[in-house]
Scaffold this motif. Structure first.
Motif, PDB file in Angstrom:
ATOM      1  N   ILE A 119      12.413  -1.844  -7.911  1.00 28.43           N
ATOM      2  CA  ILE A 119      12.520  -0.727  -7.259  1.00 28.43           C
ATOM      3  C   ILE A 119      11.164  -0.420  -6.316  1.00 28.43           C
ATOM      4  O   ILE A 119      10.986   0.843  -5.647  1.00 28.43           O
ATOM      5  N   THR A 120      10.222  -1.403  -6.389  1.00 29.67           N
ATOM      6  CA  THR A 120       9.041  -1.234  -5.444  1.00 29.67           C
ATOM      7  C   THR A 120       9.438  -1.886  -4.090  1.00 29.67           C
ATOM      8  O   THR A 120       8.459  -2.188  -3.211  1.00 29.67           O
ATOM      9  N   VAL A 121      10.533  -2.335  -3.740  1.00 28.93           N
ATOM     10  CA  VAL A 121      10.904  -3.155  -2.441  1.00 28.93           C
ATOM     11  C   VAL A 121      10.916  -2.063  -1.366  1.00 28.93           C
ATOM     12  O   VAL A 121      11.547  -2.377  -0.046  1.00 28.93           O
ATOM     13  N   ASN A 126      12.277  -0.187   4.209  1.00 26.82           N
ATOM     14  CA  ASN A 126      12.061   0.361   5.351  1.00 26.82           C
ATOM     15  C   ASN A 126      12.056  -0.376   6.350  1.00 26.82           C
ATOM     16  O   ASN A 126      12.376  -0.071   7.797  1.00 26.82           O
ATOM     17  N   LEU A 127      11.140  -1.644   6.453  1.00 23.49           N
ATOM     18  CA  LEU A 127      10.913  -2.511   7.316  1.00 23.49           C
ATOM     19  C   LEU A 127      12.313  -3.120   8.081  1.00 23.49           C
ATOM     20  O   LEU A 127      12.441  -3.148   9.295  1.00 23.49           O
ATOM     21  N   ASP A 133      12.949   5.099   7.721  1.00 25.17           N
ATOM     22  CA  ASP A 133      12.456   4.535   9.066  1.00 25.17           C
ATOM     23  C   ASP A 133      13.823   4.036   9.947  1.00 25.17           C
ATOM     24  O   ASP A 133      14.692   3.795   9.310  1.00 25.17           O
ATOM     25  N   LYS A 134      13.668   3.984  11.238  1.00 20.44           N
ATOM     26  CA  LYS A 134      14.820   3.723  12.047  1.00 20.44           C
ATOM     27  C   LYS A 134      15.101   2.048  11.952  1.00 20.44           C
ATOM     28  O   LYS A 134      14.151   1.350  11.674  1.00 20.44           O
ATOM     29  N   GLU A 144       4.941  -9.666   9.463  1.00 15.36           N
ATOM     30  CA  GLU A 144       5.503  -8.366   9.050  1.00 15.36           C
ATOM     31  C   GLU A 144       6.113  -8.356   7.755  1.00 15.36           C
ATOM     32  O   GLU A 144       6.154  -7.294   6.783  1.00 15.36           O
ATOM     33  N   ILE A 145       6.955  -9.201   7.237  1.00 12.10           N
ATOM     34  CA  ILE A 145       7.772  -9.498   6.007  1.00 12.10           C
ATOM     35  C   ILE A 145       6.451  -9.489   4.878  1.00 12.10           C
ATOM     36  O   ILE A 145       6.498  -9.049   3.856  1.00 12.10           O
TER      37      ILE A 145
END
Length: 345
Positions: A119-121, A126-127, A133-134, A144-145
């Protein structure tokens, strides 16, 4: 919370094999209430309840679900969970007993799945464009990952409970908790508790893809739920189960996705790689004593893929039904525990 789409049929409603469609009872004329919550739909089918109670019940249900959403939403900036995610300190933050229960179950299942259900992903969700987030216009880079993965980890989250209350604590300032994999199951269980409080003993309740039943339907028979085949044909039934008072939930990947740089991007994120899953398992359905429990396990199984999911189901003695894409067709597998709920069509 998982991006479900409402889809009803008069004679048959399915618990679908994707995180898309929504179940209903296999019965002719129950008293039915429905509405929206958590970015999805809720539905309550009742037997033996006077229609004069519809307005009051509708109001009670919606009020309760609105409060659950206020607690658990990552989309609403003023929710309790959003407040925790925005907090950058290490002091324990007060939470409700309900949220403490959800997080505790999630942490336990996370450990039992070796971190597949995490549940902390939230930063990774969002990424990849499945949170507030879009949607990204390009595939995230490995840098970024890696940066998003550095902000995750169940070991950084702790539930503290005592006679004085409950608290949630993180030791990583940027930790972002996403309960979308558990919220629908919890809300379904919460609806069941509300029905019992109202003296209603025969019901089928559902929020998104999580379902729980008690008692009999309007025909005096057991409530049954159908698992839909991974197809756009609503009447294509894969299996029918009698829940026997249990909860059921399905996680799937074949509809909730988008195309990016010529690839299909699934909403199911593997915490280990930080990327959307690419294996052939298209859905995992779990039956458990509560919808919350089922809603937690199905996500972990989807992340693991078919073979590891089978191993986990057998080791944990879970009631599991898996559907896997194979060439132009699908194959299914069920654990012995799931077979006990199966009904002949």
């Amino acid at each position: 919370m998982k991006g479900y789409v409402l889809r009803f049929s008069f004679l048959l409603a399915c618990l679908t094999v994707s995180a898309c469609d929504k179940p209903q009872a296999l019965t002719d004329s129950p008293l039915v209430l429905e509405g929206k919550t958590m970015g999805t739909y809720w539905r309550v089918s009742l037997a033996g309840v006077d229609s004069s109670r519809v307005v009051a019940l509708q109001q009670f249900i919606q009020q309760q679900l609105d409060e659950d959403d206020h607690q658990l939403s990552t989309w609403k900036k003023d929710s309790v969970l959003s407040g925790f995610n925005q907090y950058r300190g290490a002091e324990p933050q007060p939470i409700s007993e309900n949220m403490a229960q959800i997080v505790s179950v999630a942490l336990r299942i996370g450990r039992r799945t070796a971190g597949a259900m995490d549940i902390t992903v939230g930063p990774l969700v969002n990424l990849w464009g499945f949170g507030p987030d879009k949607q990204p216009i390009r595939t995230p880079s490995q840098a970024e990952i890696d940066a998003a993965r550095a902000l995750t980890g169940l070991q950084h989250l702790k539930v503290i409970q005592s006679g004085e209350g409950q608290w949630l604590q993180k030791d990583l300032p940027g930790l972002y908790v996403d309960l979308s994999t558990m919220g629908e199951g919890f809300a379904t269980d919460h609806l069941a508790r509300l029905m019992e409080k109202e003296g209603i003993n025969n019901y089928l309740v559902s929020v998104g893809g999580a379902v729980l039943t008690r008692g009999k339907n309007a025909e005096g028979k057991a409530w049954r739920v159908a698992i839909q085949k991974p197809t756009d044909k609503e009447s294509a039934v894969q299996a029918v189960v009698d829940l026997q008072g249990h909860g059921i939930s399905t996680s799937g990947s074949y509809r909730n996705y988008y195309e990016l740089d010529g690839k299909r991007i699934s909403h199911v994120i593997d915490p280990a790689s930080g990327r959307p899953i690419e294996h052939k398992l298209v859905s995992a359905t779990v039956i458990a004593t509560t919808a919350l429990e089922a809603d937690g396990w199905d996500t972990g199984l989807m992340v693991l893929g078919t073979e590891k999911a089978k191993q986990l189901a057998i080791r944990e003695k879970l009631a599991v039904y898996l559907i896997t894409k194979q060439n132009d067709d699908f194959t299914s597998w069920m654990s012995p525990q799931f077979a006990a709920f199966l009904q002949k069509q």
